[in-house]
Scaffold this motif. Structure first.
Motif, PDB file in Angstrom:
ATOM      1  N   VAL A  41       0.880  -1.161   0.000  1.00  0.00           N
ATOM      2  CA  VAL A  41       0.000   0.000   0.000  1.00  0.00           C
ATOM      3  C   VAL A  41       0.922   1.216   0.000  1.00  0.00           C
ATOM      4  N   ILE A  42       0.849   1.961  -1.071  1.00  0.00           N
ATOM      5  CA  ILE A  42       1.805   3.048  -1.283  1.00  0.00           C
ATOM      6  C   ILE A  42       1.069   4.369  -1.278  1.00  0.00           C
ATOM      7  N   GLN A  43       1.553   5.258  -0.453  1.00  0.00           N
ATOM      8  CA  GLN A  43       0.944   6.584  -0.387  1.00  0.00           C
ATOM      9  C   GLN A  43       1.930   7.640  -0.886  1.00  0.00           C
ATOM     10  N   ASN A  44       1.421   8.526  -1.697  1.00  0.00           N
ATOM     11  CA  ASN A  44       2.232   9.621  -2.225  1.00  0.00           C
ATOM     12  C   ASN A  44       1.486  10.945  -2.093  1.00  0.00           C
ATOM     13  N   PRO A  45       2.204  12.007  -1.779  1.00  0.00           N
ATOM     14  CA  PRO A  45       3.590  11.986  -1.322  1.00  0.00           C
ATOM     15  C   PRO A  45       3.665  11.614   0.145  1.00  0.00           C
TER      16      PRO A  45
ATOM     17  N   SER B  29      -2.776  10.629  -2.644  1.00  0.00           N
ATOM     18  CA  SER B  29      -3.042   9.425  -3.412  1.00  0.00           C
ATOM     19  C   SER B  29      -2.608   8.172  -2.669  1.00  0.00           C
ATOM     20  N   CYS B  30      -3.268   7.075  -3.022  1.00  0.00           N
ATOM     21  CA  CYS B  30      -2.983   5.775  -2.442  1.00  0.00           C
ATOM     22  C   CYS B  30      -3.111   4.733  -3.532  1.00  0.00           C
ATOM     23  N   SER B  31      -2.143   3.836  -3.614  1.00  0.00           N
ATOM     24  CA  SER B  31      -2.248   2.731  -4.558  1.00  0.00           C
ATOM     25  C   SER B  31      -1.936   1.433  -3.831  1.00  0.00           C
ATOM     26  N   GLN B  32      -2.493   0.338  -4.352  1.00  0.00           N
ATOM     27  CA  GLN B  32      -2.287  -0.950  -3.711  1.00  0.00           C
ATOM     28  C   GLN B  32      -2.036  -2.029  -4.758  1.00  0.00           C
ATOM     29  N   THR B  33      -1.194  -2.983  -4.371  1.00  0.00           N
ATOM     30  CA  THR B  33      -0.876  -4.107  -5.255  1.00  0.00           C
ATOM     31  C   THR B  33      -1.514  -5.398  -4.755  1.00  0.00           C
ATOM     32  N   LEU B  34      -2.397  -5.284  -3.770  1.00  0.00           N
ATOM     33  CA  LEU B  34      -2.970  -6.471  -3.130  1.00  0.00           C
ATOM     34  C   LEU B  34      -4.266  -6.928  -3.786  1.00  0.00           C
ATOM     35  N   ASN B  35      -4.789  -6.098  -4.662  1.00  0.00           N
ATOM     36  CA  ASN B  35      -6.080  -6.389  -5.301  1.00  0.00           C
ATOM     37  C   ASN B  35      -7.208  -6.526  -4.268  1.00  0.00           C
ATOM     38  N   HIS B  36      -7.102  -5.741  -3.209  1.00  0.00           N
ATOM     39  CA  HIS B  36      -8.131  -5.777  -2.176  1.00  0.00           C
ATOM     40  C   HIS B  36      -9.364  -5.004  -2.607  1.00  0.00           C
ATOM     41  N   ASN B  37     -10.514  -5.490  -2.148  1.00  0.00           N
ATOM     42  CA  ASN B  37     -11.774  -4.863  -2.530  1.00  0.00           C
ATOM     43  C   ASN B  37     -12.026  -3.549  -1.792  1.00  0.00           C
TER      44      ASN B  37
ATOM     45  N   GLY C 234      -6.852  23.141  10.891  1.00  0.00           N
ATOM     46  CA  GLY C 234      -7.239  21.965  11.662  1.00  0.00           C
ATOM     47  C   GLY C 234      -7.172  20.662  10.886  1.00  0.00           C
ATOM     48  N   ASP C 235      -6.938  20.761   9.595  1.00  0.00           N
ATOM     49  CA  ASP C 235      -6.836  19.553   8.767  1.00  0.00           C
ATOM     50  C   ASP C 235      -5.408  19.022   8.689  1.00  0.00           C
ATOM     51  N   ALA C 236      -4.485  19.739   9.304  1.00  0.00           N
ATOM     52  CA  ALA C 236      -3.108  19.249   9.345  1.00  0.00           C
ATOM     53  C   ALA C 236      -3.079  17.964  10.165  1.00  0.00           C
ATOM     54  N   ALA C 237      -2.568  16.903   9.554  1.00  0.00           N
ATOM     55  CA  ALA C 237      -2.610  15.587  10.196  1.00  0.00           C
ATOM     56  C   ALA C 237      -1.846  14.602   9.338  1.00  0.00           C
ATOM     57  N   MET C 238      -1.733  13.388   9.847  1.00  0.00           N
ATOM     58  CA  MET C 238      -1.258  12.267   9.035  1.00  0.00           C
ATOM     59  C   MET C 238      -2.502  11.614   8.433  1.00  0.00           C
ATOM     60  N   TYR C 239      -2.467  11.359   7.140  1.00  0.00           N
ATOM     61  CA  TYR C 239      -3.575  10.692   6.471  1.00  0.00           C
ATOM     62  C   TYR C 239      -3.122   9.301   6.057  1.00  0.00           C
TER      63      TYR C 239
ATOM     64  N   TYR D  60      -6.282  -5.971   7.514  1.00  0.00           N
ATOM     65  CA  TYR D  60      -5.978  -4.613   7.112  1.00  0.00           C
ATOM     66  C   TYR D  60      -4.496  -4.464   6.829  1.00  0.00           C
ATOM     67  N   THR D  61      -4.184  -3.743   5.774  1.00  0.00           N
ATOM     68  CA  THR D  61      -2.807  -3.345   5.493  1.00  0.00           C
ATOM     69  C   THR D  61      -2.772  -1.834   5.340  1.00  0.00           C
ATOM     70  N   PHE D  62      -1.905  -1.183   6.096  1.00  0.00           N
ATOM     71  CA  PHE D  62      -1.818   0.267   6.076  1.00  0.00           C
ATOM     72  C   PHE D  62      -0.644   0.725   5.218  1.00  0.00           C
ATOM     73  N   GLY D  63      -0.818   1.870   4.593  1.00  0.00           N
ATOM     74  CA  GLY D  63       0.295   2.551   3.962  1.00  0.00           C
ATOM     75  C   GLY D  63       1.094   3.312   5.005  1.00  0.00           C
ATOM     76  N   SER D  64       2.167   3.953   4.559  1.00  0.00           N
ATOM     77  CA  SER D  64       3.033   4.691   5.473  1.00  0.00           C
ATOM     78  C   SER D  64       2.505   6.072   5.808  1.00  0.00           C
ATOM     79  N   GLY D  65       1.456   6.480   5.116  1.00  0.00           N
ATOM     80  CA  GLY D  65       0.829   7.741   5.446  1.00  0.00           C
ATOM     81  C   GLY D  65       1.386   8.922   4.681  1.00  0.00           C
ATOM     82  N   THR D  66       0.588   9.965   4.617  1.00  0.00           N
ATOM     83  CA  THR D  66       1.021  11.267   4.097  1.00  0.00           C
ATOM     84  C   THR D  66       0.835  12.288   5.211  1.00  0.00           C
ATOM     85  N   ARG D  67       1.915  12.967   5.550  1.00  0.00           N
ATOM     86  CA  ARG D  67       1.853  14.012   6.574  1.00  0.00           C
ATOM     87  C   ARG D  67       1.495  15.320   5.883  1.00  0.00           C
ATOM     88  N   LEU D  68       0.323  15.860   6.198  1.00  0.00           N
ATOM     89  CA  LEU D  68      -0.151  17.097   5.573  1.00  0.00           C
ATOM     90  C   LEU D  68       0.078  18.265   6.511  1.00  0.00           C
TER      91      LEU D  68
END
Lengths: 112, 114
Positions: free
Chosen positions: B4-8, B22-30, B84-89, B103-111
Motif C-alpha cells: 500500500v503506497i501513499q504519495n507523497p 493518493s494511495c495505490s495498492q498491489t494487493l487487489n483488495h476490494n 485543523g486539517d493538518a494531520a497524518m492521512y 488490514y494493510t496500512f500505507g506509510s501515510g502522508t503528513r499534511l
C-alpha cells in the motif's frame, strides 16, 4: 464517547522494566487487533485475538483477549528502547458493519 | 515490497488551496479506507470504498471527498484545507469488510497547512 478505552495513554519506563497496556470496552468485539506505529509510519499489525480468553505470544509481547471479548491487554516483558512507539488496539464489533475502530493509543517510551 | 503506497509522504499546502493525496495498492483488495490521524491520537475513519461503493462516515466534513477510479487507486481530496486539517492521512486496504479481512496500512502522508 470512545468505544475502545485504552490506558495508559502515555508510559515512560527504563529499559528492562515490564509493562501492561489495557484496552477496554462495554461492547463485545468479534476480534481485537494490536498495532504498533512508529513516528511518520503507518500502523503495523502485531496480532489478532479472536477467541475469548485467548493468549498469544510474540517474543517478549503477550496479548490476551478477555473471556467476555470486551477487553484485551498487551504485556511487554523486559522492555527495550526498540519497543518505543505508539501502540493501538483496534477491533470489529457487530454494530459497525465491519469497520476497524481504534482506541486512543498508548505512547510508550523506553529509555536506555 | 510496499503493498500500500501513499504519495507523497509529506505534503505542504496553503490554507484554502485544494489538495489531493493518493494511495495505490498491489494487493487487489476490494476495500480501501482513508483515516485521519492527529498527533499521538488514534486514526479516525473518514470513509471507505467497497469496490466502487463509497461509504462516508457520518461525522466526516463535506470538505473531504474521495475518488476510486479503479481497484488499485484511491484519492483523498480536501477541497479547502484549514489549519485543523493538518494531520497524518493513512490509507488502508482489506480483502473484505469485517474481521476476516486483514488490514494493510500505507506509510501515510503528513499534511501541513500553512
Amino acid at each position: 464517547t470512545q468505544l475502545l478505552e485504552q490506558s495508559p495513554q502515555f508510559l515512560s519506563i527504563q529499559e528492562g522494566e515490564n509493562l501492561t497496556v489495557y484496552c477496554n470496552s462495554s461492547s463485545v468485539f468479534s476480534s481485537l487487533q494490536w498495532y504498533r506505529q512508529e513516528p511518520g509510519e503507518g500502523p503495523v499489525l502485531l496480532v489478532t485475538v479472536v477467541t475469548g480468553g485467548e493468549v498469544k505470544k510474540l517474543k517478549r509481547l503477550t496479548f490476551q483477549f478477555g473471556d467476555a471479548r470486551k477487553d484485551s491487554s498487551l504485556h511487554i516483558t523486559a522492555a527495550q528502547p526498540g519497543d518505543t512507539g505508539l501502540y493501538l488496539c483496534a477491533g470489529f464489533y457487530s454494530g459497525n458493519t465491519g469497520k476497524l475502530i481504534f482506541g486512543q493509543g498508548t505512547t510508550l517510551q523506553v529509555k536506555p | 515490497d510496499a503493498m500500500v503506497i501513499q504519495n507523497p509522504r509529506y505534503q505542504v499546502t496553503q490554507f484554502g488551496k485544494p489538495v489531493t493525496l493518493s494511495c495505490s495498492q498491489t494487493l487487489n483488495h476490494n476495500v480501501m479506507y482513508w483515516y485521519q490521524q492527529k498527533s499521538s491520537q488514534a486514526p479516525k475513519l473518514l470513509f471507505h470504498y467497497y469496490d466502487k461503493d463509497f461509504n462516508n462516515e457520518a461525522d466526516t466534513p463535506d470538505n473531504f471527498q474521495s475518488r476510486r477510479p479503479n481497484t488499485s487507486f484511491c484519492f483523498l481530496d480536501i477541497r479547502s484545507p484549514g489549519l485543523g486539517d493538518a494531520a497524518m492521512y493513512l490509507c488502508a486496504t482489506s480483502s473484505r469488510l469485517g474481521d476476516s479481512g486483514r488490514y494493510t496500512f500505507g506509510s501515510g502522508t503528513r499534511l501541513t497547512v500553512v
